[in-house]
Design a protein around this motif. Structure first.
Motif, short mmCIF file in Angstrom:
data_model
loop_
_atom_site.label_atom_id
_atom_site.label_comp_id
_atom_site.label_asym_id
_atom_site.label_seq_id
_atom_site.Cartn_x
_atom_site.Cartn_y
_atom_site.Cartn_z
N TYR A 18 0.81 -1.22 0.00
CA TYR A 18 0.00 0.00 0.00
C TYR A 18 0.84 1.27 0.00
N ALA A 19 2.16 1.16 -0.11
CA ALA A 19 3.04 2.32 0.00
C ALA A 19 2.62 3.46 -0.93
N GLY A 20 2.19 3.13 -2.13
CA GLY A 20 1.79 4.16 -3.08
C GLY A 20 0.48 4.84 -2.74
N HIS A 25 -4.98 6.09 2.32
CA HIS A 25 -5.49 5.22 3.39
C HIS A 25 -5.50 5.96 4.73
N LEU A 26 -4.44 6.70 5.00
CA LEU A 26 -4.38 7.44 6.26
C LEU A 26 -5.45 8.52 6.33
N GLN A 64 -14.51 -1.05 5.91
CA GLN A 64 -14.49 -2.12 4.91
C GLN A 64 -13.88 -1.62 3.60
N GLU A 65 -14.15 -0.39 3.23
CA GLU A 65 -13.57 0.18 2.02
C GLU A 65 -12.05 0.31 2.15
N VAL A 66 -11.59 0.72 3.31
CA VAL A 66 -10.14 0.79 3.53
C VAL A 66 -9.55 -0.62 3.41
N ALA A 67 -10.21 -1.60 4.02
CA ALA A 67 -9.72 -2.98 3.95
C ALA A 67 -9.66 -3.46 2.51
N ASP A 73 -4.22 -3.38 -2.93
CA ASP A 73 -2.79 -3.04 -2.95
C ASP A 73 -1.92 -4.26 -2.71
N HIS A 74 -2.34 -5.13 -1.80
CA HIS A 74 -1.57 -6.33 -1.50
C HIS A 74 -1.49 -7.24 -2.72
#
Length: 107
Positions: A18-20, A25-26, A64-67, A73-74
């Motif tokens: 998720y680095a990009g 996300h934050l 859930q959207e963040v997940a 990303d994973h």
């Protein structure tokens, strides 16, 4: 969701998938944090039950959207890289992905 110490050590040398999208996300998580504080205030202020439940549902969906974003990303980062570079690591990533989906879906 916890990570075993061995698994955490294995991933310390590489950037997370998720680095990009870390800032995105934050930002979403910070917004959710504000929603949770708002829900707490609603309970403190004795707001109507259904209004509180509506806000809890909204916060749950936001998480859930963040997940789902992290999962995407994973797959696109960590799993794809492992498939391209190391079959043994790819198998491990597929197992991790399967386990994560089972936990998320509670199967």
């Amino acid at each position: 969701m916890t990570t075993s110490p061995a698994t955490a050590r294995d991933h310390q040398h590489q950037a997370p998938g998720y680095a990009g999208h870390k800032a995105d996300h934050l930002a979403r998580l910070n917004k959710i944090e504000g929603q949770i504080r708002g829900i707490s205030r609603m309970v403190t202020d004795d707001r109507y039950c259904i209004d509180v439940l509506t806000q809890i549902t909204a916060a749950s969906r936001a998480l859930q959207e963040v997940a789902l974003g992290l999962l995407d990303d994973h797959v696109r980062g960590c799993v794809d890289n492992a498939v391209r570079t190391d079959p043994d690591q790819a198998e491990q990533k597929f197992t991790e992905l399967n386990d994560a989906l089972r936990r998320a879906l509670r199967l």
